[in-house]
Design a protein around this motif. Sequence first.
Motif, short mmCIF file in Angstrom:
data_model
loop_
_atom_site.label_atom_id
_atom_site.label_comp_id
_atom_site.label_asym_id
_atom_site.label_seq_id
_atom_site.Cartn_x
_atom_site.Cartn_y
_atom_site.Cartn_z
N GLU A 11 0.82 -1.21 0.00
CA GLU A 11 0.00 0.00 0.00
C GLU A 11 0.85 1.26 0.00
O GLU A 11 0.55 2.22 -0.72
CB GLU A 11 -0.95 0.00 1.22
CG GLU A 11 -2.02 -1.07 1.16
CD GLU A 11 -1.55 -2.47 1.59
OE1 GLU A 11 -2.34 -3.41 1.46
OE2 GLU A 11 -0.39 -2.62 2.04
N ALA A 12 1.91 1.27 0.80
CA ALA A 12 2.79 2.44 0.86
C ALA A 12 3.53 2.63 -0.46
O ALA A 12 3.67 3.76 -0.94
CB ALA A 12 3.79 2.30 2.01
N ALA A 13 4.00 1.54 -1.05
CA ALA A 13 4.70 1.62 -2.33
C ALA A 13 3.77 2.12 -3.42
O ALA A 13 4.15 2.97 -4.24
CB ALA A 13 5.30 0.27 -2.70
N LEU A 14 2.55 1.62 -3.45
CA LEU A 14 1.59 2.04 -4.46
C LEU A 14 1.23 3.51 -4.31
O LEU A 14 1.17 4.25 -5.31
CB LEU A 14 0.33 1.18 -4.39
CG LEU A 14 -0.73 1.45 -5.45
CD1 LEU A 14 -0.16 1.23 -6.85
CD2 LEU A 14 -1.94 0.55 -5.22
N ALA A 46 8.42 -2.43 -9.21
CA ALA A 46 8.95 -3.77 -9.00
C ALA A 46 8.55 -4.29 -7.61
O ALA A 46 8.22 -5.47 -7.46
CB ALA A 46 10.47 -3.77 -9.16
N ARG A 47 8.58 -3.43 -6.60
CA ARG A 47 8.19 -3.82 -5.24
C ARG A 47 6.72 -4.23 -5.21
O ARG A 47 6.36 -5.24 -4.60
CB ARG A 47 8.45 -2.68 -4.26
CG ARG A 47 7.99 -2.94 -2.85
CD ARG A 47 8.76 -4.05 -2.20
NE ARG A 47 8.37 -4.19 -0.79
CZ ARG A 47 8.67 -5.20 -0.05
NH1 ARG A 47 9.40 -6.18 -0.54
NH2 ARG A 47 8.28 -5.26 1.20
N CYS A 48 5.86 -3.46 -5.87
CA CYS A 48 4.44 -3.80 -5.91
C CYS A 48 4.23 -5.14 -6.60
O CYS A 48 3.45 -5.97 -6.12
CB CYS A 48 3.64 -2.70 -6.62
SG CYS A 48 3.48 -1.18 -5.66
N ALA A 49 4.91 -5.37 -7.71
CA ALA A 49 4.79 -6.64 -8.43
C ALA A 49 5.26 -7.79 -7.55
O ALA A 49 4.62 -8.85 -7.50
CB ALA A 49 5.59 -6.59 -9.72
N GLU A 50 6.34 -7.58 -6.81
CA GLU A 50 6.87 -8.60 -5.90
C GLU A 50 5.85 -8.94 -4.82
O GLU A 50 5.61 -10.11 -4.51
CB GLU A 50 8.16 -8.09 -5.27
CG GLU A 50 8.74 -8.94 -4.18
CD GLU A 50 9.90 -8.22 -3.51
OE1 GLU A 50 9.81 -7.96 -2.30
OE2 GLU A 50 10.89 -7.91 -4.20
N ARG A 51 5.24 -7.92 -4.23
CA ARG A 51 4.26 -8.14 -3.16
C ARG A 51 3.01 -8.83 -3.71
O ARG A 51 2.42 -9.68 -3.05
CB ARG A 51 3.89 -6.82 -2.48
CG ARG A 51 5.05 -6.12 -1.78
CD ARG A 51 5.78 -6.96 -0.75
NE ARG A 51 4.85 -7.40 0.28
CZ ARG A 51 4.94 -8.55 0.94
NH1 ARG A 51 5.92 -9.37 0.70
NH2 ARG A 51 4.06 -8.88 1.85
N LEU A 52 2.58 -8.47 -4.92
CA LEU A 52 1.43 -9.13 -5.53
C LEU A 52 1.73 -10.59 -5.82
O LEU A 52 0.88 -11.47 -5.62
CB LEU A 52 1.00 -8.41 -6.81
CG LEU A 52 0.30 -7.07 -6.61
CD1 LEU A 52 0.08 -6.39 -7.95
CD2 LEU A 52 -1.01 -7.25 -5.86
#
Length: 78
Positions: A11-14, A46-52
């Motif tokens: 959420e923070a990254a997004l 990239a962080r969001c994709a990793e978390r997803l």
Amino acid sequence: MDTPVESLTFEAALKELETIVARLESGDTPLADAIELYERGNALRARCAERLDAAQARIEAIRLDAEGRATTTPFAAG
């Protein structure tokens, strides 16, 4: 924006990524700053994709079939 990308929640990254996109779309950002924002935005993407991907793996791991047995049927998004 000083927080390491690796420590951000999805959420923070997004949220930060959305802010960066808005700044870049405004067209008012000097080139040097825009390049830094783009690099940060790419890391956030990239962080969001990793978390997803991690969330998808967890969903696949806990999915149950009709008899209540755990299955690993791939998760189909969308």
